[in-house]
Enzyme design. Structure first.
Site, PDB file in Angstrom:
ATOM      1  N   GLU A 124      58.787  39.728 -12.869  1.00  0.00           N
ATOM      2  CA  GLU A 124      58.549  39.464 -14.292  1.00  0.00           C
ATOM      3  C   GLU A 124      57.641  40.564 -14.860  1.00  0.00           C
ATOM      4  O   GLU A 124      56.531  40.781 -14.376  1.00  0.00           O
ATOM      5  CB  GLU A 124      57.863  38.099 -14.478  1.00  0.00           C
ATOM      6  CG  GLU A 124      57.676  37.765 -15.952  1.00  0.00           C
ATOM      7  CD  GLU A 124      56.853  36.496 -16.182  1.00  0.00           C
ATOM      8  OE1 GLU A 124      55.783  36.360 -15.578  1.00  0.00           O
ATOM      9  OE2 GLU A 124      57.289  35.663 -16.993  1.00  0.00           O
TER      10      GLU A 124
ATOM     11  N   GLU B 288      53.817  25.207 -16.301  1.00  0.00           N
ATOM     12  CA  GLU B 288      54.889  26.016 -16.892  1.00  0.00           C
ATOM     13  C   GLU B 288      54.562  27.462 -16.580  1.00  0.00           C
ATOM     14  O   GLU B 288      53.577  28.010 -17.093  1.00  0.00           O
ATOM     15  CB  GLU B 288      54.983  25.744 -18.391  1.00  0.00           C
ATOM     16  CG  GLU B 288      55.546  24.353 -18.628  1.00  0.00           C
ATOM     17  CD  GLU B 288      55.497  23.885 -20.059  1.00  0.00           C
ATOM     18  OE1 GLU B 288      55.209  24.711 -20.939  1.00  0.00           O
ATOM     19  OE2 GLU B 288      55.733  22.697 -20.290  1.00  0.00           O
TER      20      GLU B 288
ATOM     21  N   LYS C 236      41.016  25.497 -22.382  1.00  0.00           N
ATOM     22  CA  LYS C 236      40.541  26.855 -22.096  1.00  0.00           C
ATOM     23  C   LYS C 236      41.610  27.786 -22.646  1.00  0.00           C
ATOM     24  O   LYS C 236      42.630  28.033 -22.014  1.00  0.00           O
ATOM     25  CB  LYS C 236      40.372  27.038 -20.583  1.00  0.00           C
ATOM     26  CG  LYS C 236      39.269  28.016 -20.208  1.00  0.00           C
ATOM     27  CD  LYS C 236      39.503  29.425 -20.696  1.00  0.00           C
ATOM     28  CE  LYS C 236      40.394  30.210 -19.777  1.00  0.00           C
ATOM     29  NZ  LYS C 236      40.741  31.536 -20.337  1.00  0.00           N
TER      30      LYS C 236
ATOM     31  N   CYS D 248      58.070  33.662 -22.059  1.00  0.00           N
ATOM     32  CA  CYS D 248      58.432  33.255 -20.692  1.00  0.00           C
ATOM     33  C   CYS D 248      59.936  33.033 -20.566  1.00  0.00           C
ATOM     34  O   CYS D 248      60.507  33.178 -19.497  1.00  0.00           O
ATOM     35  CB  CYS D 248      57.685  31.996 -20.313  1.00  0.00           C
ATOM     36  SG  CYS D 248      57.953  30.668 -21.500  1.00  0.00           S
TER      37      CYS D 248
HETATM   38  P1  NAD Z   1      47.640  34.041 -16.893  1.00  0.00           P
HETATM   39  O1  NAD Z   1      48.087  33.198 -15.761  1.00  0.00           O
HETATM   40  O2  NAD Z   1      47.070  35.365 -16.606  1.00  0.00           O
HETATM   41  O3  NAD Z   1      46.518  33.275 -17.744  1.00  0.00           O
HETATM   42  C1  NAD Z   1      46.768  32.009 -18.307  1.00  0.00           C
HETATM   43  C2  NAD Z   1      45.444  31.276 -18.458  1.00  0.00           C
HETATM   44  O4  NAD Z   1      44.912  30.996 -17.166  1.00  0.00           O
HETATM   45  C3  NAD Z   1      44.373  32.074 -19.202  1.00  0.00           C
HETATM   46  O5  NAD Z   1      43.670  31.194 -20.042  1.00  0.00           O
HETATM   47  C4  NAD Z   1      43.500  32.589 -18.069  1.00  0.00           C
HETATM   48  O6  NAD Z   1      42.170  32.862 -18.457  1.00  0.00           O
HETATM   49  C5  NAD Z   1      43.558  31.426 -17.100  1.00  0.00           C
HETATM   50  N1  NAD Z   1      43.288  31.764 -15.709  1.00  0.00           N
HETATM   51  C6  NAD Z   1      43.545  32.925 -15.061  1.00  0.00           C
HETATM   52  N2  NAD Z   1      43.166  32.820 -13.755  1.00  0.00           N
HETATM   53  C7  NAD Z   1      42.675  31.562 -13.590  1.00  0.00           C
HETATM   54  C8  NAD Z   1      42.139  30.860 -12.477  1.00  0.00           C
HETATM   55  N3  NAD Z   1      42.039  31.419 -11.260  1.00  0.00           N
HETATM   56  N4  NAD Z   1      41.730  29.591 -12.664  1.00  0.00           N
HETATM   57  C9  NAD Z   1      41.834  28.991 -13.865  1.00  0.00           C
HETATM   58  N5  NAD Z   1      42.315  29.617 -14.960  1.00  0.00           N
HETATM   59  C10 NAD Z   1      42.753  30.887 -14.819  1.00  0.00           C
HETATM   60  O7  NAD Z   1      48.884  34.137 -17.883  1.00  0.00           O
HETATM   61  P2  NAD Z   1      48.979  34.995 -19.219  1.00  0.00           P
HETATM   62  O8  NAD Z   1      48.999  36.434 -18.820  1.00  0.00           O
HETATM   63  O9  NAD Z   1      47.976  34.509 -20.182  1.00  0.00           O
HETATM   64  O10 NAD Z   1      50.417  34.565 -19.764  1.00  0.00           O
HETATM   65  C11 NAD Z   1      51.607  35.178 -19.358  1.00  0.00           C
HETATM   66  C12 NAD Z   1      52.303  34.380 -18.292  1.00  0.00           C
HETATM   67  O11 NAD Z   1      52.517  33.046 -18.745  1.00  0.00           O
HETATM   68  C13 NAD Z   1      53.684  34.898 -17.945  1.00  0.00           C
HETATM   69  O12 NAD Z   1      53.860  34.844 -16.554  1.00  0.00           O
HETATM   70  C14 NAD Z   1      54.633  33.912 -18.623  1.00  0.00           C
HETATM   71  O13 NAD Z   1      55.906  33.828 -18.050  1.00  0.00           O
HETATM   72  C15 NAD Z   1      53.855  32.653 -18.481  1.00  0.00           C
HETATM   73  N6  NAD Z   1      54.285  31.679 -19.488  1.00  0.00           N
HETATM   74  C16 NAD Z   1      55.069  30.630 -19.110  1.00  0.00           C
HETATM   75  C17 NAD Z   1      55.525  29.721 -20.053  1.00  0.00           C
HETATM   76  C18 NAD Z   1      56.412  28.583 -19.660  1.00  0.00           C
HETATM   77  O14 NAD Z   1      56.624  27.693 -20.485  1.00  0.00           O
HETATM   78  N7  NAD Z   1      56.961  28.552 -18.470  1.00  0.00           N
HETATM   79  C19 NAD Z   1      55.159  29.880 -21.383  1.00  0.00           C
HETATM   80  C20 NAD Z   1      54.364  30.966 -21.742  1.00  0.00           C
HETATM   81  C21 NAD Z   1      53.925  31.855 -20.776  1.00  0.00           C
END
Ligand code: NAD
Length: 486
Positions: free
Chosen positions: A390, A254, A178, A288
Site C-alpha cells: 500500500e 479498519e 485521539k 483506503c
Molecule cells: P496510522 O496507522 O499511521 O495512524 C493512525 C492513528 O494511529 C493516528 O492517530 C496515529 O497517531 C495513531 N497511532 C500510530 N501508532 C500508534 C500506536 N502504536 N498506538 C496507538 N496509536 C497509534 O495511519 P495514517 O497514516 O494516519 O492513515 C493511513 C492509513 O489508514 C492507511 O493505511 C489507510 O489504508 C488506512 N485507512 C483505512 C481505512 C479503512 O476504512 N480501512 C480508512 C482510512 C484509512
C-alpha cells in the site's frame, strides 16, 4: 499563532506538561497551528472524565434523549458547515468540493443515521419450551460498552472520526478521541458543537498527540478504556491489538488496502475511465478504498491507458479554496518521501512511467507544499513492490488481463481484503465476480458509494469487524440475555 488544546470534561485544556508541536499546511509548508501533545496525565484526565460521564446523567439518558441530542449535533455541524470545511481544508489541503460534497456532510450524517438505527432497533426475543409445559421467555438487552477509545487517521479525518462517534454515542458510550497528529482541527471544533447542544461534559473528549510514546499509545494501553476502535495502517493495528490484549478489550479495526480496479472490455468505457480516475486519484490517492492496482481486459488496454493518462494530465494544482482546483497535496513531507520512494522503486523495478513520477513544477508560493504528480505505471510483474504494498498516494499500476478466472486470481493475490471496483455491463458476470473476490465491499460500475446502514469493513489484513447500521451495535454494545421462567 492558533493553539489547539485538548477537549476534556467539556473544557478546552492545555497539555499537562505544556508541550506543543507544529501543524504545517500541506499546501505551502507554513505553520498553521501549535497543537498540545497529550501524555499520560492528559489521557488519564480524559479517561476519568469519560468514566464519570458514564456514571452520571449520560449513562441514565433514555435512547430517545440521546437520539434528540445526536440530531442536534448534526444540525449544529450543518449550521457551522463553513467552519468545518475551512478547518479540514487547512489541515488536509484537499479541494473545497470534496469537503463540501462528501467529507463534511457525511460527517453530519453519521450522527443522524446512527441515531435512527438505535431508535429503530428491535429487541430479540425467544419463547422456549420447558418440561413443565409453562415455558420461558428469553430476551436480549443491549448496554453500552463503556469508555471507547477512538484512534483516527488523517486522510478523511472528520468523516472517519464521526463514523465511529455516531454509533459509539448513539449506543450510550463515552469516548476519548485521539485524532491524527496531522489533522486535529475538526475534532477540536466538534468539542464546541458538543457543548453548544448540551452533550454532558466527559461524554466526548479529545486528546491530541502522536502514536508511540504519546497520546495514542497511552490511550490504547489505558486500563480505563473498555474497547478500542481504530482506523489506520495495518502495522499500527498490530501494535494496538497487542495493547488491547492487556485487559481483554474488544477492538474494531479498519486498516490498509491494496485494492483492485477491474475493467472488462464490455464496460461503459467513459464511465470506467472516470470511475478509475476517481478511485485512484481522489484525495490525492489517500483513500483506503482507492485502487492502486488496475486490471483492464486486453482488447481495450491501450485505449484505456491513454484515456486515463489524458484525464490525469488535466488535474489542476492549487490552493483548496479555489473552486477550480480538483487536486491537493499529500498530507505531509514525511508522507511525500514515502510516496516518492515508491515512485523511484517502480522505475528501478522496470516500470514504464505513463505519466507523472515526480514533483510537479509549481509557483513559488506552493513550492514548500507536499505536492506530487499523479502517476500511472504499466509493465511491472505482480511481484513488484508498487503492485504489492500500500503506497497511499496518487498512483496506480495498470496491467492487461484475459478473462474472469485470471483477473479474480490477480485481484485476490494480496494480503489485503478491503474493496474492489468492477466495471462491466454483463450483470451475471458482475455477480459472479463479487462472490469470488475476497473483500469487504465490491462496487459494480461505481466506487465510494455506500448506504451508511450497510456493513463496512475489511477481510484478511484489512480489518476486524463490520461497522455500519445495526452491525455497529455488535461492537458498541454488550448484549445480555434475560431468561424468565413463565
Ligand atoms: P496510522 O496507522 O499511521 O495512524 C493512525 C492513528 O494511529 C493516528 O492517530 C496515529 O497517531 C495513531 N497511532 C500510530 N501508532 C500508534 C500506536 N502504536 N498506538 C496507538 N496509536 C497509534 O495511519 P495514517 O497514516 O494516519 O492513515 C493511513 C492509513 O489508514 C492507511 O493505511 C489507510 O489504508 C488506512 N485507512 C483505512 C481505512 C479503512 O476504512 N480501512 C480508512 C482510512 C484509512
Amino acid at each position: 499563532m492558533r493553539s489547539i488544546e485538548h477537549f476534556i470534561d467539556g473544557k478546552f485544556v492545555a497539555p499537562a506538561n505544556a508541550e506543543y508541536f507544529d501543524k504545517r499546511s500541506p499546501v505551502d509548508g507554513s505553520v498553521i497551528a501549535r497543537v498540545g501533545e497529550g501524555k499520560q496525565a492528559d489521557v488519564d484526565a480524559a479517561v476519568q472524565a469519560a468514566r464519570r460521564a458514564m456514571e452520571s446523567d449520560w449513562g441514565k439518558f433514555t435512547t430517545e434523549k440521546r437520539v434528540e441530542l445526536l440530531y442536534a449535533v448534526a444540525t449544529e455541524i450543518n449550521r457551522r458547515f463553513e467552519d468545518f470545511v475551512e478547518a479540514e481544508m487547512a489541515d488536509t489541503g484537499q479541494p473545497r468540493h470534496v469537503m463540501e460534497h462528501v467529507f463534511i456532510p457525511r460527517g453530519a450524517a453519521n450522527f443522524r443515521i446512527f441515531a435512527d438505527v438505535v431508535k429503530n432497533v428491535p429487541t430479540e426475543a425467544f419463547r422456549m419450551a420447558t418440561p413443565d409445559g409453562r415455558g420461558a421467555l428469553n430476551y436480549a438487552i443491549r448496554v453500552p460498552k463503556g469508555v471507547v477509545a477512538v484512534v483516527c487517521p488523517w486522510n478523511a479525518p472528520f468523516l472517519l472520526m464521526t463514523w465511529k462517534l455516531g454509533p459509539a454515542l448513539a449506543c450510550g458510550n463515552a469516548v476519548v478521541v485521539k485524532p491524527s497528529e496531522e489533522t486535529p482541527a475538526t475534532a477540536t471544533l466538534l468539542g464546541e458543537v458538543m457543548n453548544k447542544v448540551g452533550i454532558p461534559p466527559g461524554v466526548y473528549n479529545v486528546v491530541n498527540g502522536f502514536g508511540p510514546g504519546s497520546a495514542g499509545e497511552f490511550l490504547t494501553m489505558h486500563p480505563g478504556v473498555d474497547a478500542i476502535t481504530f482506523t489506520g495502517e495495518t502495522r499500527t493495528g498490530t501494535a494496538i491489538m497487542k495493547a488491547a490484549a492487556e485487559g481483554i478489550r474488544d477492538v474494531s479495526f479498519e486498516l490498509g488496502g491494496k485494492n483492485a480496479g477491474i475493467v472488462f472490455a464490455d464496460a461503459d468505457f467513459d464511465a470506467a475511465v472516470d470511475g478509475i480516475f476517481r478511485s485512484a486519484f481522489l484525495n490525492t490517492g489517500q483513500v483506503c478504498l482507492g485502487t492502486e492496482r488496475v486490471y483492464v481486459e486486453r482488447p481495450i488496454f491501450d485505449r484505456f491507458v491513454q484515456a486515463l493518462k489524458a484525464r490525469v494530465e488535466k488535474v489542476r494544482y492549487g490552493r483548496p479554496q479555489d473552486k477550480a482546483n480538483d487536486y491537493g497535496p499529500l498530507i505531509s513531507h514525511e508522507h511525500r518521501q514515502k510516496v516518492l520512494s515508491y515512485y523511484r522503486r517502480a522505475v528501478e523495478e522496470g516500470a514504464e512511467v505513463v505519466t507523472g513520477g515526480g514533483i510537479p513544477e509549481l509557483p513559488p508560493e506552493l513550492a514548500e507544499g507536499a505536492w506530487v504528480q499523479p502517476t500511472i505505471w504499466t509493465g511491472l510483474p505482480e511481484t513488484a513492490s508498487v503492485v504489492r504494498e500500500e503506497i497511499f498516494g496518487p498512483c496506480c499500476h495498470i496491467r492487461p488481463f484475459d478473462g474472469e478466472d485470471e483477473v479474480v486470481a490477480l485481484a485476490n493475490d494480496t494480503e489485503y481484503g478491503l474493496s474492489t471496483t468492477v466495471w462491466t455491463t454483463n450483470l451475471a458476470r458482475a455477480h459472479r465476480i463479487a462472490e469470488r473476490i475476497d473483500v469487504g465491499i465490491t462496487w459494480i460500475n461505481s466506487w465510494f458509494l455506500r448506504d451508511l446502514r450497510t456493513p463496512f469493513g475489511g477481510s484478511k489484513h484489512s480489518g476486524i469487524g463490520r461497522e455500519g447500521g445495526v452491525h455497529s451495535l455488535e461492537f458498541y454494545t454488550e448484549t445480555r440475555n434475560v431468561c424468565i421462567k413463565l
